[in-house]
Design a protein around this motif. Structure first.
Motif, short mmCIF file in Angstrom:
data_model
loop_
_atom_site.label_atom_id
_atom_site.label_comp_id
_atom_site.label_asym_id
_atom_site.label_seq_id
_atom_site.Cartn_x
_atom_site.Cartn_y
_atom_site.Cartn_z
N VAL A 192 37.87 123.62 -5.32
CA VAL A 192 36.67 123.36 -4.52
C VAL A 192 36.89 123.83 -3.08
CG1 VAL A 192 35.17 121.55 -3.59
CG2 VAL A 192 35.81 121.53 -6.00
N GLN A 193 38.08 123.58 -2.56
CA GLN A 193 38.38 124.06 -1.21
C GLN A 193 38.30 125.58 -1.16
OE1 GLN A 193 42.30 122.99 0.16
NE2 GLN A 193 41.82 123.45 2.28
N ASP A 194 38.79 126.24 -2.19
CA ASP A 194 38.73 127.70 -2.25
C ASP A 194 37.28 128.18 -2.36
OD1 ASP A 194 39.96 130.21 -2.26
OD2 ASP A 194 39.97 130.28 -4.46
N VAL A 195 36.46 127.44 -3.09
CA VAL A 195 35.03 127.80 -3.21
C VAL A 195 34.36 127.75 -1.84
CG1 VAL A 195 32.80 126.97 -4.07
CG2 VAL A 195 34.74 127.15 -5.62
N PHE A 196 34.60 126.68 -1.10
CA PHE A 196 33.98 126.57 0.22
C PHE A 196 34.52 127.62 1.19
CE2 PHE A 196 32.97 122.05 -0.98
CZ PHE A 196 31.62 122.26 -1.02
N LEU A 197 35.80 127.93 1.08
CA LEU A 197 36.38 128.97 1.93
C LEU A 197 35.74 130.32 1.62
CD1 LEU A 197 38.50 129.71 4.07
CD2 LEU A 197 40.12 130.06 2.21
N THR A 198 35.60 130.63 0.35
CA THR A 198 34.97 131.89 -0.06
C THR A 198 33.51 131.93 0.40
OG1 THR A 198 36.41 132.00 -1.98
CG2 THR A 198 34.44 133.37 -2.03
N TYR A 199 32.81 130.82 0.24
CA TYR A 199 31.42 130.78 0.68
C TYR A 199 31.33 130.98 2.20
CZ TYR A 199 26.79 129.15 1.89
OH TYR A 199 25.52 129.07 2.41
N TYR A 200 32.21 130.35 2.94
CA TYR A 200 32.20 130.48 4.40
C TYR A 200 32.45 131.93 4.82
CZ TYR A 200 33.31 129.65 9.30
OH TYR A 200 33.32 129.69 10.67
N GLU A 201 33.37 132.59 4.13
CA GLU A 201 33.70 133.97 4.48
C GLU A 201 32.61 134.95 4.07
OE1 GLU A 201 37.41 134.46 2.43
OE2 GLU A 201 38.57 133.61 4.08
N LYS A 202 31.88 134.63 3.00
CA LYS A 202 30.92 135.59 2.45
C LYS A 202 29.52 135.01 2.32
CE LYS A 202 34.59 137.77 -0.19
NZ LYS A 202 35.05 138.22 -1.49
N PHE A 203 29.15 134.06 3.18
CA PHE A 203 27.85 133.42 3.04
C PHE A 203 26.69 134.40 3.20
CE2 PHE A 203 28.52 133.28 7.57
CZ PHE A 203 27.26 133.43 8.12
#
Length: 164
Positions: free
Chosen positions: A31-42
């Motif tokens: 889940v942390q990785d999901v949010f990190l990916t979303y933050y980088e590629k929103f």
């Protein structure tokens, strides 16, 4: 705004990830990785579906990647050694709901995910089909097969609770 998304979606995504990987620490990492990916590629989010659906799809994909990884296989081997040492009698004293949950978690991934989304997340068949990129008939077939497997695994009293 990002903080609001994280606060609003974390618990739901954690439950989804845990139901796939069966390990809280791994689920938290995913889940942390999901949010990190979303933050980088929103900026890539095109809003063709809801943000929740987008984040769930990312979580499912990362869970599947994790289940294919060496890290997961190594963890399974290690857990098997420690599991043998645990007291088996304590597991027998668990409630019917825990038995049902364990039976669901033992299902193959393709059957488990439709059961989880249909019963646990209370999504209709069409939404489950959209979320998993499947046809609605495939979802119905997988639900029927999963129910049959669960019916064979669970004692009749527990199956009656599940079928209600």
């Amino acid at each position: 705004m990002f903080d609001e998304i994280v606060a609003g979606q974390t618990e739901y995504l954690l439950r989804i990830a845990y139901l796939y990987v069966k390990d809280w620490q791994a689920a938290e990492d995913i889940v942390q990785d999901v949010f990190l990916t979303y933050y980088e590629k929103f900026e890539q989010f095109e809003a063709k579906s809801s943000l929740k659906t987008y984040l769930v799809r990312m979580t499912i994909n990362k869970c599947k990647d994790y289940l294919k990884s060496w890290r997961y296989r190594k963890n399974v081997l290690t857990n098997q050694f420690f599991q043998a040492k645990k007291d088996r009698e304590a597991l027998l004293e668990q409630t019917e709901r825990l038995d049902i949950a364990n039976a669901v978690l033992k299902l193959p991934l393709h059957l488990r995910e439709v059961i989880i989304h249909y019963y646990y997340n209370e999504l209709p068949v069409l939404e489950v089909a959209q979320l998993l990129s499947l046809s609605d008939n495939t979802v119905k077939t997988r639900l029927r097969r999963a129910r049959q497997v669960l019916k064979n695994q669970l004692p009749s009293t527990e199956w009656e609770v599940l079928s209600e």
